[in-house]
Design a protein around this motif. Structure first.
Motif, PDB file in Angstrom:
ATOM      1  N   GLU A 254      -4.572  -0.046   0.157  1.00  0.00           N
ATOM      2  CA  GLU A 254      -5.392  -0.863   1.051  1.00  0.00           C
ATOM      3  C   GLU A 254      -6.863  -0.526   0.814  1.00  0.00           C
ATOM      4  OE1 GLU A 254      -5.183  -1.592   5.554  1.00  0.00           O
ATOM      5  OE2 GLU A 254      -3.473  -0.286   5.102  1.00  0.00           O
TER       6      GLU A 254
ATOM      7  N   CYS B 214       0.831  -1.203   0.000  1.00  0.00           N
ATOM      8  CA  CYS B 214       0.000   0.000   0.000  1.00  0.00           C
ATOM      9  C   CYS B 214       0.869   1.257   0.000  1.00  0.00           C
ATOM     10  CB  CYS B 214      -0.930  -0.004   1.212  1.00  0.00           C
ATOM     11  SG  CYS B 214      -1.942   1.477   1.360  1.00  0.00           S
TER      12      CYS B 214
ATOM     13  N   SER C  52     -11.426   7.487   1.284  1.00  0.00           N
ATOM     14  CA  SER C  52     -10.739   6.716   0.241  1.00  0.00           C
ATOM     15  C   SER C  52     -10.772   7.470  -1.083  1.00  0.00           C
ATOM     16  CB  SER C  52     -11.408   5.356   0.070  1.00  0.00           C
ATOM     17  OG  SER C  52     -12.701   5.499  -0.481  1.00  0.00           O
TER      18      SER C  52
ATOM     19  N   SER D 248       0.935  -1.927   3.839  1.00  0.00           N
ATOM     20  CA  SER D 248       0.228  -3.213   3.943  1.00  0.00           C
ATOM     21  C   SER D 248       0.283  -3.960   2.608  1.00  0.00           C
ATOM     22  CB  SER D 248      -1.237  -2.962   4.323  1.00  0.00           C
ATOM     23  OG  SER D 248      -2.007  -4.123   4.081  1.00  0.00           O
TER      24      SER D 248
ATOM     25  N   GLU E  38      -9.196   0.340   2.747  1.00  0.00           N
ATOM     26  CA  GLU E  38      -9.582   1.538   3.497  1.00  0.00           C
ATOM     27  C   GLU E  38      -9.287   2.817   2.701  1.00  0.00           C
ATOM     28  OE1 GLU E  38     -11.145   1.949   6.282  1.00  0.00           O
ATOM     29  OE2 GLU E  38     -10.766   4.059   6.703  1.00  0.00           O
ATOM     30  N   TYR E  39      -8.174   2.824   1.988  1.00  0.00           N
ATOM     31  CA  TYR E  39      -7.782   4.013   1.230  1.00  0.00           C
ATOM     32  C   TYR E  39      -8.220   3.946  -0.226  1.00  0.00           C
ATOM     33  CZ  TYR E  39      -5.069   5.169   5.310  1.00  0.00           C
ATOM     34  OH  TYR E  39      -4.714   5.473   6.602  1.00  0.00           O
TER      35      TYR E  39
ATOM     36  N   VAL F  45       0.133   4.065   1.124  1.00  0.00           N
ATOM     37  CA  VAL F  45      -0.030   4.827   2.365  1.00  0.00           C
ATOM     38  C   VAL F  45       0.560   4.087   3.554  1.00  0.00           C
ATOM     39  CG1 VAL F  45      -1.688   5.912   3.941  1.00  0.00           C
ATOM     40  CG2 VAL F  45      -2.134   5.882   1.467  1.00  0.00           C
ATOM     41  N   THR F  46       0.218   2.796   3.690  1.00  0.00           N
ATOM     42  CA  THR F  46       0.534   2.087   4.939  1.00  0.00           C
ATOM     43  C   THR F  46       1.606   1.021   4.804  1.00  0.00           C
ATOM     44  OG1 THR F  46      -1.091   0.338   4.561  1.00  0.00           O
ATOM     45  CG2 THR F  46      -1.882   2.355   5.645  1.00  0.00           C
TER      46      THR F  46
END
Ligand code: ZN
Length: 98
Positions: free
Chosen positions: A48, A15, A58, A20, A50-51, A17-18
């Motif tokens: 992810e 991901c 998102s 993941s 969520e995003y 952002v994260t």
């Protein structure tokens, strides 16, 4: 099938952002015909759920703001540095995000 790549991040398996590894590949510029252009120019991001499309912030739930705008601006800047002019960008992706 041609391997997908991104000019936004080196590793599309994590991901943006994260970090993941639970990700979907997002085409930064939506719309008819532009998925192929995104793949051609590397305007993809791994996100992810969520995003991507699950969270209220998102990129699909809140387009042209926050993370979505950041991705579009980063891609456009890359385009203008490596591929062509702003006018050419607008011809392909309809509007300027900068
Ligand atoms: Zn997407």
């Amino acid at each position: 099938m041609k391997k997908l790549y991104s000019v936004i991040q080196d590793d599309l398996s994590v991901c943006f952002v994260t970090g993941s590894t639970n990700v979907a590949i997002h085409h930064i510029f939506p719309g008819k015909g532009r998925r192929k252009l995104c793949e051609k120019y590397g305007f993809l991001a791994a996100l992810e759920p969520e995003y991507h499309n699950m969270g209220s912030q998102s990129v699909h739930a809140a387009p042209n703001t926050g993370l979505d705008l950041k991705l579009k601006q980063t891609a456009q800047r890359y385009f203008e540095e490596h591929y062509g002019t702003r006018e050419e960008f607008i011809n392909l992706f309809l509007t300027s995000y900068l």
